[in-house]
Design an enzyme around this catalytic site. Sequence first.
Site, PDB file in Angstrom:
ATOM      1  N   ASN A  89       0.941  -0.794   0.017  1.00 34.43           N
ATOM      2  CA  ASN A  89       0.140  -0.148  -0.318  1.00 34.43           C
ATOM      3  C   ASN A  89       0.812   0.677   0.092  1.00 34.43           C
ATOM      4  OD1 ASN A  89      -2.327  -1.902   0.421  1.00 34.43           O
ATOM      5  ND2 ASN A  89      -2.475  -2.125   2.176  1.00 34.43           N
ATOM      6  N   ASP A  91      -0.460   4.045   1.023  1.00 38.12           N
ATOM      7  CA  ASP A  91      -1.357   5.157   2.367  1.00 38.12           C
ATOM      8  C   ASP A  91       0.174   5.054   3.302  1.00 38.12           C
ATOM      9  OD1 ASP A  91      -3.821   2.144   2.384  1.00 38.12           O
ATOM     10  OD2 ASP A  91      -2.291   3.240   4.427  1.00 38.12           O
ATOM     11  N   HIS A 106       6.745  -0.766  -2.342  1.00 37.68           N
ATOM     12  CA  HIS A 106       5.572   0.017  -3.534  1.00 37.68           C
ATOM     13  C   HIS A 106       5.637   1.679  -3.557  1.00 37.68           C
ATOM     14  CE1 HIS A 106       3.033  -3.366  -4.827  1.00 37.68           C
ATOM     15  NE2 HIS A 106       4.510  -3.753  -5.156  1.00 37.68           N
ATOM     16  N   GLU A 200     -11.989 -12.717   0.885  1.00 39.06           N
ATOM     17  CA  GLU A 200     -12.527 -14.351   0.805  1.00 39.06           C
ATOM     18  C   GLU A 200     -10.466 -14.744  -0.273  1.00 39.06           C
ATOM     19  OE1 GLU A 200     -14.152 -11.564  -2.703  1.00 39.06           O
ATOM     20  OE2 GLU A 200     -12.252 -11.741  -4.064  1.00 39.06           O
ATOM     21  N   ALA A 216     -11.011  -7.910   7.337  1.00 49.43           N
ATOM     22  CA  ALA A 216      -9.836  -7.554   7.906  1.00 49.43           C
ATOM     23  C   ALA A 216      -9.596  -6.878   9.528  1.00 49.43           C
ATOM     24  CB  ALA A 216      -8.650  -6.585   7.268  1.00 49.43           C
TER      25      ALA A 216
HETATM   26  C1  BV8 Z   1       8.500  -5.643 -11.631  1.00 45.35           C
HETATM   27  C2  BV8 Z   1       1.646   1.042  -6.613  1.00 45.35           C
HETATM   28  C3  BV8 Z   1      11.171  -6.692 -11.617  1.00 45.35           C
HETATM   29  C4  BV8 Z   1       1.378   2.170  -7.559  1.00 45.35           C
HETATM   30  C5  BV8 Z   1       1.649  -1.570  -7.376  1.00 45.35           C
HETATM   31  C6  BV8 Z   1       3.362 -11.867 -15.777  1.00 45.35           C
HETATM   32  C7  BV8 Z   1       3.106 -12.450 -14.833  1.00 45.35           C
HETATM   33  C8  BV8 Z   1       3.925 -12.222 -13.750  1.00 45.35           C
HETATM   34  C9  BV8 Z   1       3.796 -11.471 -13.625  1.00 45.35           C
HETATM   35  C10 BV8 Z   1       4.111  -9.840 -14.221  1.00 45.35           C
HETATM   36  C11 BV8 Z   1       3.648 -10.066 -15.277  1.00 45.35           C
HETATM   37  N1  BV8 Z   1       3.694  -9.369 -16.497  1.00 45.35           N
HETATM   38  C12 BV8 Z   1       4.696  -8.541 -15.439  1.00 45.35           C
HETATM   39  C13 BV8 Z   1       4.703  -8.947 -14.196  1.00 45.35           C
HETATM   40  C14 BV8 Z   1       5.466  -7.949 -13.251  1.00 45.35           C
HETATM   41  C15 BV8 Z   1       4.060  -7.742 -12.294  1.00 45.35           C
HETATM   42  C16 BV8 Z   1       2.583  -8.036 -12.189  1.00 45.35           C
HETATM   43  O1  BV8 Z   1       3.074  -8.341 -11.179  1.00 45.35           O
HETATM   44  N2  BV8 Z   1       1.647  -7.707 -13.123  1.00 45.35           N
HETATM   45  C17 BV8 Z   1       0.652  -8.275 -12.400  1.00 45.35           C
HETATM   46  C18 BV8 Z   1       0.233  -7.245 -12.648  1.00 45.35           C
HETATM   47  C19 BV8 Z   1       0.565  -9.732 -13.480  1.00 45.35           C
HETATM   48  N3  BV8 Z   1       5.018  -6.872 -11.448  1.00 45.35           N
HETATM   49  C20 BV8 Z   1       6.024  -5.124 -11.750  1.00 45.35           C
HETATM   50  O2  BV8 Z   1       6.316  -5.179 -12.550  1.00 45.35           O
HETATM   51  C21 BV8 Z   1       6.230  -4.918  -9.994  1.00 45.35           C
HETATM   52  N4  BV8 Z   1       7.496  -5.151 -10.621  1.00 45.35           N
HETATM   53  O3  BV8 Z   1       7.496  -6.923 -10.991  1.00 45.35           O
HETATM   54  O4  BV8 Z   1      10.016  -5.750 -11.432  1.00 45.35           O
HETATM   55  C22 BV8 Z   1      11.413  -7.406 -10.492  1.00 45.35           C
HETATM   56  C23 BV8 Z   1      10.724  -8.741 -10.769  1.00 45.35           C
HETATM   57  C24 BV8 Z   1      11.359  -9.917  -9.849  1.00 45.35           C
HETATM   58  C25 BV8 Z   1      11.960  -9.157  -8.758  1.00 45.35           C
HETATM   59  C26 BV8 Z   1      11.910  -7.462  -8.497  1.00 45.35           C
HETATM   60  C27 BV8 Z   1      12.014  -6.865  -9.388  1.00 45.35           C
HETATM   61  C28 BV8 Z   1       6.084  -3.918  -9.985  1.00 45.35           C
HETATM   62  C29 BV8 Z   1       4.789  -3.797  -9.147  1.00 45.35           C
HETATM   63  C30 BV8 Z   1       4.502  -3.033  -8.370  1.00 45.35           C
HETATM   64  C31 BV8 Z   1       3.662  -2.107  -9.137  1.00 45.35           C
HETATM   65  N5  BV8 Z   1       2.905  -1.138  -8.501  1.00 45.35           N
HETATM   66  N6  BV8 Z   1       1.057  -0.533  -7.251  1.00 45.35           N
HETATM   67  C32 BV8 Z   1      -0.195   2.231  -6.676  1.00 45.35           C
HETATM   68  O5  BV8 Z   1      -0.618   1.913  -5.195  1.00 45.35           O
HETATM   69  O6  BV8 Z   1      -1.087   2.749  -7.330  1.00 45.35           O
HETATM   70  S1  BV8 Z   1       0.907  -2.568  -7.603  1.00 45.35           S
HETATM   71  C33 BV8 Z   1      -0.617  -2.341  -6.963  1.00 45.35           C
HETATM   72  O7  BV8 Z   1      -1.310  -3.639  -6.857  1.00 45.35           O
HETATM   73  C34 BV8 Z   1      -1.101  -2.148  -6.037  1.00 45.35           C
HETATM   74  O8  BV8 Z   1       0.337  -1.601  -4.755  1.00 45.35           O
HETATM   75  C35 BV8 Z   1      -2.014  -2.894  -4.901  1.00 45.35           C
HETATM   76  O9  BV8 Z   1      -1.335  -3.202  -3.538  1.00 45.35           O
HETATM   77  C36 BV8 Z   1      -0.832  -4.392  -5.205  1.00 45.35           C
HETATM   78  C37 BV8 Z   1      -1.731  -5.282  -5.461  1.00 45.35           C
HETATM   79  O10 BV8 Z   1      -2.934  -4.997  -4.908  1.00 45.35           O
HETATM   80  P1  BV8 Z   1      -3.742  -5.436  -3.795  1.00 45.35           P
HETATM   81  O11 BV8 Z   1      -3.184  -4.852  -2.671  1.00 45.35           O
HETATM   82  O12 BV8 Z   1      -3.438  -7.403  -3.463  1.00 45.35           O
HETATM   83  O13 BV8 Z   1      -4.935  -4.971  -3.947  1.00 45.35           O
HETATM   84  P2  BV8 Z   1      -6.410  -5.945  -4.501  1.00 45.35           P
HETATM   85  O14 BV8 Z   1      -7.219  -5.090  -5.192  1.00 45.35           O
HETATM   86  O15 BV8 Z   1      -5.778  -6.644  -5.905  1.00 45.35           O
HETATM   87  O16 BV8 Z   1      -6.855  -6.999  -4.092  1.00 45.35           O
HETATM   88  C38 BV8 Z   1      -7.520  -6.957  -2.414  1.00 45.35           C
HETATM   89  C39 BV8 Z   1      -7.702  -7.999  -1.980  1.00 45.35           C
HETATM   90  O17 BV8 Z   1      -8.017  -7.347  -0.259  1.00 45.35           O
HETATM   91  C40 BV8 Z   1      -8.964  -8.392  -2.517  1.00 45.35           C
HETATM   92  O18 BV8 Z   1      -8.521 -10.089  -2.357  1.00 45.35           O
HETATM   93  C41 BV8 Z   1      -9.876  -8.732  -2.221  1.00 45.35           C
HETATM   94  O19 BV8 Z   1     -10.662  -9.796  -1.350  1.00 45.35           O
HETATM   95  C42 BV8 Z   1      -9.145  -8.264  -0.464  1.00 45.35           C
HETATM   96  N7  BV8 Z   1     -10.538  -7.660   0.656  1.00 45.35           N
HETATM   97  C43 BV8 Z   1     -10.903  -6.391   0.024  1.00 45.35           C
HETATM   98  N8  BV8 Z   1     -12.173  -5.420   1.735  1.00 45.35           N
HETATM   99  C44 BV8 Z   1     -11.358  -6.699   2.506  1.00 45.35           C
HETATM  100  C45 BV8 Z   1     -10.139  -7.722   1.929  1.00 45.35           C
HETATM  101  N9  BV8 Z   1      -9.551  -8.429   2.513  1.00 45.35           N
HETATM  102  C46 BV8 Z   1      -9.771  -7.732   4.368  1.00 45.35           C
HETATM  103  N10 BV8 Z   1     -10.478  -7.072   4.355  1.00 45.35           N
HETATM  104  C47 BV8 Z   1     -11.111  -6.422   3.384  1.00 45.35           C
HETATM  105  N11 BV8 Z   1     -12.216  -5.752   3.769  1.00 45.35           N
END
Ligand code: BV8
Length: 225
Positions: A89, A91, A106, A200, A216
């Site tokens: 996060n 925040d 991040h 979930e 949470a």
């Molecule tokens: C990197 C900042 C090289 C900006 C963010 C193909 C396959 C695999 C990987 C890749 C691929 N193609 C590209 C990649 C790499 C890529 C990646 O993973 N892409 C994904 C989309 C496939 N990653 C990168 O580019 C990273 N860099 O790989 O560099 C490297 C390699 C290896 C080692 C080192 C370096 C950089 C990634 C960072 C991108 N920036 N954010 C911003 O925030 O605006 S990512 C963004 O997604 C946010 O940071 C966020 O935190 C993050 C993950 O999302 P979540 O936090 O999980 O949020 P989400 O909505 O998805 O899920 C919320 C969950 O909460 C849900 O499960 C829900 O059920 C639950 N929930 C909801 N309400 C509640 C709850 N749980 C409890 N209580 C509740 N009330």
Amino acid sequence: MTKIVILTGAGISAESGLGTFRDAGGIWTKYDLGEVATPEGFARNPALVHEFYNARRKNAAEAIPNAAHAALARLERAMPGEVLIVTQNIDDLHERAGSTAVWHMHGQMTRARCAACGETWDAPMAMRPDDPCPACAAPATRPDIVWFGEFPYHMEAIWEALRAAEIFVAIGTSGSVYPAAAFVQDAGRAGAHTLELNLEPSETVGDFAEARHGPASEIVPAWVE
Ligand code: BV8
């Protein structure tokens, strides 16, 4: 010595009113990730990217940490030096709840960075593309945030902490972004007990030894107690 490594994602801040990314109505259903969370998008339209983060920075400033953030701060006070939060996060709700060992892999929306010289400073509430860098005066300021395709912060230290952890807990993350989504495997391979606390089942729920599902603000205090 860190015994408990806790990975948090947008879900831990959901009950504080901050949007998640991939839930129904999530941030990525309103904005094109490629336009606002990649360096290419920033190069194309810095004003749009600043508008996106200015709105989120304002929301976060008005948000209040919830019972899950507070429970993790209590856990750290009860086990000084043994609890580390690695958050995806951007925040500052963990810090405002009282947690001190918090690594923002991040980046943070409360910080700004110069795209020309790399200087970082506390971000104003509203950033503009041509704000001059306080160090080199270049009009090249960006949020100090890790976008897709950029290298996350603290990676070597995070992998070291995962290797030494006795317990790895993932809270409020969908397990869809790497390298964070692989931390459960890194910790499990090193012998840690792995626990998912999420609303979930996440995409990586099968990698965890244990999983508890629910809001949470309920399941994190229950686990901490
Ligand atoms: C990197 C900042 C090289 C900006 C963010 C193909 C396959 C695999 C990987 C890749 C691929 N193609 C590209 C990649 C790499 C890529 C990646 O993973 N892409 C994904 C989309 C496939 N990653 C990168 O580019 C990273 N860099 O790989 O560099 C490297 C390699 C290896 C080692 C080192 C370096 C950089 C990634 C960072 C991108 N920036 N954010 C911003 O925030 O605006 S990512 C963004 O997604 C946010 O940071 C966020 O935190 C993050 C993950 O999302 P979540 O936090 O999980 O949020 P989400 O909505 O998805 O899920 C919320 C969950 O909460 C849900 O499960 C829900 O059920 C639950 N929930 C909801 N309400 C509640 C709850 N749980 C409890 N209580 C509740 N009330």
